[in-house]
Design a protein around this motif. Structure first.
Motif, PDB file in Angstrom:
ATOM      1  N   VAL A 149       0.903  -0.713   0.073  1.00 21.75           N
ATOM      2  CA  VAL A 149       0.377  -0.222  -0.018  1.00 21.75           C
ATOM      3  C   VAL A 149       0.570   1.118   0.227  1.00 21.75           C
ATOM      4  N   ALA A 150       2.032   1.452   1.017  1.00 23.04           N
ATOM      5  CA  ALA A 150       3.054   2.240   0.750  1.00 23.04           C
ATOM      6  C   ALA A 150       3.650   2.796  -1.197  1.00 23.04           C
ATOM      7  N   ARG A 151       3.874   1.645  -0.992  1.00 17.94           N
ATOM      8  CA  ARG A 151       4.377   1.724  -2.908  1.00 17.94           C
ATOM      9  C   ARG A 151       3.635   2.100  -3.166  1.00 17.94           C
ATOM     10  N   MET A 152       2.217   2.158  -3.128  1.00 20.69           N
ATOM     11  CA  MET A 152       1.346   2.547  -4.371  1.00 20.69           C
ATOM     12  C   MET A 152       1.265   3.794  -3.841  1.00 20.69           C
ATOM     13  N   GLU A 153       0.910   4.002  -3.264  1.00 15.46           N
ATOM     14  CA  GLU A 153       0.785   5.966  -2.409  1.00 15.46           C
ATOM     15  C   GLU A 153       1.834   7.001  -2.618  1.00 15.46           C
ATOM     16  N   SER A 154       3.440   5.943  -2.997  1.00 13.07           N
ATOM     17  CA  SER A 154       4.442   6.782  -2.654  1.00 13.07           C
ATOM     18  C   SER A 154       4.314   7.436  -4.549  1.00 13.07           C
ATOM     19  N   LEU A 155       3.294   6.397  -5.377  1.00 14.63           N
ATOM     20  CA  LEU A 155       3.596   7.052  -6.336  1.00 14.63           C
ATOM     21  C   LEU A 155       1.879   7.638  -6.604  1.00 14.63           C
ATOM     22  N   GLY A 156       1.306   7.785  -6.014  1.00  8.23           N
ATOM     23  CA  GLY A 156       0.348   9.115  -6.001  1.00  8.23           C
ATOM     24  C   GLY A 156      -0.849   8.332  -6.648  1.00  8.23           C
ATOM     25  N   LEU A 157      -0.942   6.644  -6.257  1.00  4.91           N
ATOM     26  CA  LEU A 157      -2.206   6.064  -6.533  1.00  4.91           C
ATOM     27  C   LEU A 157      -2.943   5.851  -5.577  1.00  4.91           C
ATOM     28  N   GLU A 158      -4.110   5.670  -4.994  1.00  2.69           N
ATOM     29  CA  GLU A 158      -5.064   4.652  -4.124  1.00  2.69           C
ATOM     30  C   GLU A 158      -4.909   3.959  -4.113  1.00  2.69           C
ATOM     31  N   PRO A 159      -4.548   3.194  -3.134  1.00  2.68           N
ATOM     32  CA  PRO A 159      -4.727   1.156  -3.150  1.00  2.68           C
ATOM     33  C   PRO A 159      -5.736   1.302  -3.326  1.00  2.68           C
TER      34      PRO A 159
END
Length: 178
Positions: A149-159
């Protein structure tokens, strides 16, 4: 390598061997059909271990809520059984990140600008990363939820995780069995 920055071809039920430029064109055309729509650009990867290899399928879906979707996949085959769950989940997330990286800020802005003049009439655009993991007590992948989830959030995605991660757990999953 092609001019997309990574060796990527995409396909769906009606087209094989699409370049990323073609995929992006289809997404733009789909959004232009209804500029007042509520759009979700969704990425997700699933994998399946087979006898001598592991198949990874990354799905790209542009969904117009309650009015359909256009989608395609990218297939990557690793020539070994990838049995380590953390390695496989991490690689799924990496492949999602790779495909997302093709959507540069300029390209994302191009998509946002399709609906931007219509946001006061209800139009919207979000980008989601679907991860084929769940947080349920019986789910073996729950220990990886925070990391992915943190990896997705770091890319600006809503996980999104199971049960809301349908691009990874349903759409991409269908193609891993082949």
């Amino acid at each position: 390598m092609n001019n997309d920055g990574l060796n990527a071809t995409f396909q769906n039920l009606s087209q094989k061997e699409m370049s990323f430029e073609q995929v992006f064109h289809y997404i733009v055309q789909y959004m232009k059909k209804d500029v007042k729509g509520n759009y979700r650009l969704i990425f997700g990867t699933d994998s399946q271990v087979h006898a001598n290899h592991t198949i990874f399928i990354t799905g790209i879906v542009i969904q117009r809520e309650r009015k359909g979707a256009w989608a395609c996949i990218r297939k990557v085959t690793i020539p070994r059984k990838m049995m380590n769950l953390h390695e496989r989940i991490s690689y799924e997330t990496t492949l999602t990140e790779e495909v997302l990286s093709l959507f540069t800020e300029e390209r994302k802005n191009q998509l946002i600008n399709i609906v931007l003049p219509h946001i006061y009439k209800g139009a919207s655009f979000t980008i989601e990363g679907h991860i084929d993991i769940g947080s349920g007590s019986r789910n073996k992948t729950r220990i990886f939820v925070n990391e992915m989830v943190a990896r997705m959030e770091s890319l600006g995605l809503e996980p999104k995780i199971k049960p809301d991660a349908f691009v990874a757990s349903s759409y991409a999953n269908r193609y891993t069995k082949k």
